[in-house]
Design an enzyme around this catalytic site. Structure first.
Site, mmCIF file in Angstrom:
data_model
loop_
_atom_site.group_PDB
_atom_site.id
_atom_site.type_symbol
_atom_site.label_atom_id
_atom_site.label_comp_id
_atom_site.label_asym_id
_atom_site.label_seq_id
_atom_site.Cartn_x
_atom_site.Cartn_y
_atom_site.Cartn_z
ATOM 1 N N ASP A 9 31.623 -21.070 54.410
ATOM 2 C CA ASP A 9 32.577 -21.687 55.339
ATOM 3 C C ASP A 9 33.366 -22.797 54.636
ATOM 4 O OD1 ASP A 9 33.861 -21.753 57.770
ATOM 5 O OD2 ASP A 9 32.407 -23.063 58.743
ATOM 6 N N VAL A 10 33.909 -22.472 53.470
ATOM 7 C CA VAL A 10 34.703 -23.443 52.711
ATOM 8 C C VAL A 10 36.067 -23.607 53.368
ATOM 9 C CG1 VAL A 10 35.744 -23.977 50.472
ATOM 10 C CG2 VAL A 10 33.524 -22.801 50.569
#
Length: 307
Positions: A77-78
């Site tokens: 979930d960058v």
């Protein structure tokens, strides 16, 4: 997670339970999240030099997670809202609520399509998470930092709606710098911005095998390795293939542009919908599908409390 030690990670102190809530306790980051400084017009403009420092720091952190930690860590979930800024405005990657760990040389063993719409690699629904899907999200993140906008903005005219496609079109017109964040004015290095944008497009190539590793990304960013020879017409460059979930039929689809879920609950401030957008649209919201059958909203993730 407590064993992860890198200067560009938010240190995790531990966890606790309170009123049936699981809280992750991390080091306090006094300057908040990066997205606040990119999109909140009440805050001073974050200069390009500092943005580049943040990008390099997060690249180094992901390289560490993928190769140097005891296990391979997939963040999954960058994005700018998960990048925190310390007292010196150094970027720190946080929010490991979606992370997965597996042994080096092993398989991630996950078929869940997890992440935030706009940052999710198209192969997630068929091949699952990998270091390459983190690289894809990091490529979108780089464009987000350079362009000062979110990956998908439905309220814009069609040609600018999808950031990846728009940046590539600017490059085709030999006007790549037209995609630069207008809030920067002329206070940036054209060479550095072009390099970051091109690298962002390379990392967000829809062909997983054509993406660089995070080690290569670090070398590119530090000018220790020249960018490979590619153009806006290279296969897989500048193509936006959204990963969406059709909740009516409970099937994950990367081809459909429809969203038929009755409603997805609004999440925390870091994942709030864009201005002027209703809460039943998926853009910018964290989703998770398990075996292509389930959606969980951000509210169902463990919460993070900072002290």
């Amino acid at each position: 997670m407590e064993c992860l030690k890198h200067r560009n990670l938010v240190p995790l102190f531990g966890y606790c339970r309170r009123k049936r809530e699981l809280l992750l306790v991390s080091e306090y980051m006094p300057n908040g999240s990066l997205d606040e400084h990119l999109f909140d017009e009440t805050k001073p403009v974050l200069p390009w030099s500092q943005r580049l420092v943040v990008v390099k720091g997060i690249a180094s952190a992901l390289w560490y997670l993928h190769t140097a930690a005891d296990q391979v860590v997939l963040h999954r979930d960058v994005k700018a809202s998960n990048i925190m800024l310390d007292a010196e405005f150094n970027g720190r990657l946080g929010d490991f609520g979606m992370a997965r760990f597996h042994d080096h040389g092993g398989d991630a063993a996950t078929t869940a399509a997890v992440g935030t719409v706009g940052y999710m690699a198209p192969e997630l629904i068929t091949m699952g998470a990998s270091t390459a899907t983190d690289v894809y999200a990091f490529g979108v993140f780089m464009l987000e930092v350079a362009c000062g906008r979110r990956p998908v903005e439905p309220q814009l005219q069609p040609e600018k709606r999808h950031m990846i496609k728009w940046v590539c079109e600017c490059w085709k017109k030999d006007a790549l710098l037209d995609a630069t964040d207008p809030r920067l004015g002329d206070e940036f290095s054209p060479e550095e911005v072009e390099m970051v944008m091109k690298l962002g497009l390379l990392c967000s190539n829809i062909v997983p095998e054509s993406r660089p590793t995070m080690e290569q990304v670090v070398l590119y960013l530090n000018n220790n390795l020249p960018l490979p020879d590619f153009s806006p017409y290279t296969v897989g460059i500048g193509t936006f293939a959204p990963v969406l979930v059709d909740a009516a039929s409970l099937v994950v689809s990367s081809a459909s542009w429809s969203w038929s879920a009755p409603s997805m609950s609004s999440s925390s401030a870091n994942h709030s919908p864009y201005a002027g957008q209703s809460t039943d649209q998926p853009w910018g919201q964290t989703i998770e599908t398990k075996n292509s059958l389930h959606i969980v909203s951000e509210a169902e993730k463990p919460k993070t409390q900072t002290f």
